[in-house]
Design a protein around this motif. Structure first.
Motif, PDB file in Angstrom:
ATOM      1  N   GLU A  22       0.824  -1.208   0.000  1.00 58.64           N
ATOM      2  CA  GLU A  22       0.000   0.000   0.000  1.00 58.64           C
ATOM      3  C   GLU A  22       0.859   1.259   0.000  1.00 58.64           C
ATOM      4  OE1 GLU A  22      -3.543   1.759   2.783  1.00 58.64           O
ATOM      5  OE2 GLU A  22      -3.515  -0.403   2.412  1.00 58.64           O
ATOM      6  N   LEU A  23       1.939   1.262   0.763  1.00 53.58           N
ATOM      7  CA  LEU A  23       2.854   2.410   0.732  1.00 53.58           C
ATOM      8  C   LEU A  23       3.412   2.616  -0.667  1.00 53.58           C
ATOM      9  CD1 LEU A  23       4.815   1.916   4.065  1.00 53.58           C
ATOM     10  CD2 LEU A  23       3.418   3.917   3.462  1.00 53.58           C
ATOM     11  N   HIS A  24       3.787   1.526  -1.306  1.00 53.35           N
ATOM     12  CA  HIS A  24       4.346   1.621  -2.651  1.00 53.35           C
ATOM     13  C   HIS A  24       3.307   2.183  -3.627  1.00 53.35           C
ATOM     14  CE1 HIS A  24       6.941   0.597  -6.019  1.00 53.35           C
ATOM     15  NE2 HIS A  24       5.877   0.076  -6.611  1.00 53.35           N
ATOM     16  N   ALA A  25       2.075   1.738  -3.503  1.00 56.28           N
ATOM     17  CA  ALA A  25       1.028   2.141  -4.440  1.00 56.28           C
ATOM     18  C   ALA A  25       0.478   3.542  -4.178  1.00 56.28           C
ATOM     19  CB  ALA A  25      -0.119   1.131  -4.410  1.00 56.28           C
ATOM     20  N   THR A  26       0.407   3.936  -2.889  1.00 51.51           N
ATOM     21  CA  THR A  26      -0.311   5.175  -2.558  1.00 51.51           C
ATOM     22  C   THR A  26       0.489   6.185  -1.749  1.00 51.51           C
ATOM     23  OG1 THR A  26      -1.232   4.394  -0.447  1.00 51.51           O
ATOM     24  CG2 THR A  26      -2.467   3.828  -2.468  1.00 51.51           C
ATOM     25  N   ALA A  27       1.676   5.790  -1.252  1.00 50.26           N
ATOM     26  CA  ALA A  27       2.468   6.648  -0.353  1.00 50.26           C
ATOM     27  C   ALA A  27       1.694   6.988   0.918  1.00 50.26           C
ATOM     28  CB  ALA A  27       2.954   7.915  -1.059  1.00 50.26           C
ATOM     29  N   ASP A  28       0.793   6.091   1.333  1.00 47.82           N
ATOM     30  CA  ASP A  28      -0.015   6.301   2.530  1.00 47.82           C
ATOM     31  C   ASP A  28      -0.546   4.940   2.981  1.00 47.82           C
ATOM     32  OD1 ASP A  28      -1.405   7.556   4.585  1.00 47.82           O
ATOM     33  OD2 ASP A  28      -2.867   8.540   3.272  1.00 47.82           O
ATOM     34  N   LEU A  29      -1.152   4.914   4.165  1.00 44.96           N
ATOM     35  CA  LEU A  29      -1.781   3.698   4.666  1.00 44.96           C
ATOM     36  C   LEU A  29      -3.191   4.012   5.125  1.00 44.96           C
ATOM     37  CD1 LEU A  29       1.065   2.087   6.840  1.00 44.96           C
ATOM     38  CD2 LEU A  29       0.332   1.444   4.529  1.00 44.96           C
ATOM     39  N   ALA A  30      -4.136   3.174   4.706  1.00 43.66           N
ATOM     40  CA  ALA A  30      -5.505   3.272   5.207  1.00 43.66           C
ATOM     41  C   ALA A  30      -5.487   2.929   6.698  1.00 43.66           C
ATOM     42  CB  ALA A  30      -6.401   2.301   4.443  1.00 43.66           C
ATOM     43  N   ASP A  31      -6.503   3.375   7.413  1.00 48.79           N
ATOM     44  CA  ASP A  31      -6.577   3.118   8.853  1.00 48.79           C
ATOM     45  C   ASP A  31      -6.521   1.629   9.172  1.00 48.79           C
ATOM     46  OD1 ASP A  31      -6.694   5.843   9.344  1.00 48.79           O
ATOM     47  OD2 ASP A  31      -8.881   5.876   9.594  1.00 48.79           O
ATOM     48  N   ALA A  32      -7.211   0.814   8.397  1.00 53.25           N
ATOM     49  CA  ALA A  32      -7.220  -0.633   8.655  1.00 53.25           C
ATOM     50  C   ALA A  32      -5.835  -1.236   8.419  1.00 53.25           C
ATOM     51  CB  ALA A  32      -8.257  -1.323   7.772  1.00 53.25           C
ATOM     52  N   THR A  33      -5.135  -0.769   7.404  1.00 52.55           N
ATOM     53  CA  THR A  33      -3.781  -1.268   7.130  1.00 52.55           C
ATOM     54  C   THR A  33      -2.845  -0.862   8.264  1.00 52.55           C
ATOM     55  OG1 THR A  33      -4.230  -0.995   4.774  1.00 52.55           O
ATOM     56  CG2 THR A  33      -1.935  -1.383   5.410  1.00 52.55           C
ATOM     57  N   TRP A  34      -2.976   0.379   8.712  1.00 50.15           N
ATOM     58  CA  TRP A  34      -2.169   0.864   9.830  1.00 50.15           C
ATOM     59  C   TRP A  34      -2.417   0.021  11.080  1.00 50.15           C
ATOM     60  CZ3 TRP A  34       1.974   3.551  10.949  1.00 50.15           C
ATOM     61  CH2 TRP A  34       2.186   3.945  12.272  1.00 50.15           C
ATOM     62  N   ALA A  35      -3.673  -0.223  11.382  1.00 53.20           N
ATOM     63  CA  ALA A  35      -4.020  -1.010  12.573  1.00 53.20           C
ATOM     64  C   ALA A  35      -3.434  -2.414  12.482  1.00 53.20           C
ATOM     65  CB  ALA A  35      -5.538  -1.070  12.752  1.00 53.20           C
ATOM     66  N   GLY A  36      -3.514  -3.035  11.325  1.00 57.32           N
ATOM     67  CA  GLY A  36      -2.928  -4.362  11.142  1.00 57.32           C
ATOM     68  C   GLY A  36      -1.420  -4.348  11.313  1.00 57.32           C
ATOM     69  N   LEU A  37      -0.780  -3.309  10.796  1.00 51.75           N
ATOM     70  CA  LEU A  37       0.679  -3.189  10.935  1.00 51.75           C
ATOM     71  C   LEU A  37       1.065  -2.998  12.398  1.00 51.75           C
ATOM     72  CD1 LEU A  37       3.475  -2.997   9.652  1.00 51.75           C
ATOM     73  CD2 LEU A  37       3.017  -0.553   9.243  1.00 51.75           C
ATOM     74  N   VAL A  38       0.350  -2.157  13.113  1.00 48.85           N
ATOM     75  CA  VAL A  38       0.643  -1.940  14.537  1.00 48.85           C
ATOM     76  C   VAL A  38       0.421  -3.228  15.325  1.00 48.85           C
ATOM     77  CG1 VAL A  38      -0.076  -0.695  16.622  1.00 48.85           C
ATOM     78  CG2 VAL A  38       0.296   0.555  14.482  1.00 48.85           C
ATOM     79  N   ASP A  39      -0.622  -3.974  15.004  1.00 52.82           N
ATOM     80  CA  ASP A  39      -0.845  -5.268  15.668  1.00 52.82           C
ATOM     81  C   ASP A  39       0.327  -6.219  15.412  1.00 52.82           C
ATOM     82  OD1 ASP A  39      -3.285  -4.499  16.722  1.00 52.82           O
ATOM     83  OD2 ASP A  39      -4.480  -5.573  15.222  1.00 52.82           O
ATOM     84  N   ALA A  40       0.873  -6.187  14.211  1.00 50.67           N
ATOM     85  CA  ALA A  40       1.957  -7.106  13.831  1.00 50.67           C
ATOM     86  C   ALA A  40       3.318  -6.669  14.337  1.00 50.67           C
ATOM     87  CB  ALA A  40       2.006  -7.249  12.310  1.00 50.67           C
ATOM     88  N   ALA A  41       3.576  -5.363  14.355  1.00 55.39           N
ATOM     89  CA  ALA A  41       4.935  -4.880  14.632  1.00 55.39           C
ATOM     90  C   ALA A  41       5.018  -3.885  15.781  1.00 55.39           C
ATOM     91  CB  ALA A  41       5.520  -4.245  13.364  1.00 55.39           C
ATOM     92  N   GLY A  42       3.905  -3.461  16.336  1.00 57.03           N
ATOM     93  CA  GLY A  42       3.910  -2.423  17.373  1.00 57.03           C
ATOM     94  C   GLY A  42       4.053  -1.046  16.731  1.00 57.03           C
ATOM     95  N   GLU A  43       3.793  -0.009  17.516  1.00 59.54           N
ATOM     96  CA  GLU A  43       3.898   1.348  16.970  1.00 59.54           C
ATOM     97  C   GLU A  43       5.313   1.674  16.530  1.00 59.54           C
ATOM     98  OE1 GLU A  43       2.286   4.222  19.713  1.00 59.54           O
ATOM     99  OE2 GLU A  43       0.245   3.882  18.966  1.00 59.54           O
TER     100      GLU A  43
END
Length: 186
Positions: free
Chosen positions: A128-149
């Protein structure tokens, strides 16, 4: 994938190096072509070395696996076969990546069956970062769940850095390092 060229646009320095260049090359790591190009500008090379020491140290909030997922996927998406090949050859085993996962990084996606939920979250963020240079809220939440803030912040920075590295190796037309190949190689 990388444009084909017989010669790099800026030739990597070749040994013997003067003492100052030798020190800079040693700071960067193995004397691969990219590092020997950066060593032409010692101040630039030292800045890069400082950044690299952090992300390849225990100070990063990312695991080796997470870091390599970000780097390998970013460089594959950017068509930076040189850098992808260097990382697969040197870090895939350390990151616990199997053959199916390496293939998926090169041309598959986060939904491929070879990934666990945490890996999928990291890869979805990179895509998503590669495609849009941003993250949707759901993508961000999933990333934080996986890797922490802290890990999520590191993902953003590593992904951005390896876009810059990808631009560099592609535009320089660096040939593959011995023993490496790009993501589109058989």
């Amino acid at each position: 994938m990388p444009l084909k060229s017989k010669q790099p646009r800026i030739a990597p320095l070749e040994p013997p190096f003067d003492a100052g260049v030798e020190d800079v090359v040693r700071e960067l790591g193995p004397p691969i072509g990219l590092f020997r190009v950066w060593a032409r500008r010692p101040a630039l090379a030292r800045g890069v070395a400082g950044w690299g020491r952090y992300y390849f140290s225990r100070e990063s909030a990312l695991t080796v696996r997470q870091r390599e997922l970000v780097i390998d996927r970013t460089t594959a998406l950017c068509g930076a076969g040189y850098e992808w090949g260097v990382h697969i050859a040197n870090f895939a085993e350390k990151a616990g990546l199997d053959a199916a996962q390496v293939r998926s990084l090169a041309g598959g996606g986060p939904a491929d069956g070879c990934w666990n939920a945490a890996d999928r979250a990291v890869l979805a963020a990179v895509d998503e970062l590669h495609a849009t240079a941003d993250l949707a809220d759901a993508t961000w939440a999933g990333l934080v769940d996986a890797a922490g803030e802290d890990g999520a912040l590191d993902v953003l920075l590593v992904c951005g850095w390896y876009h810059a590295v990808s631009f560099t190796v592609r535009a320089l037309r660096l040939p593959f390092e011995p023993g490496t190949m790009g993501p589109d190689s058989p």
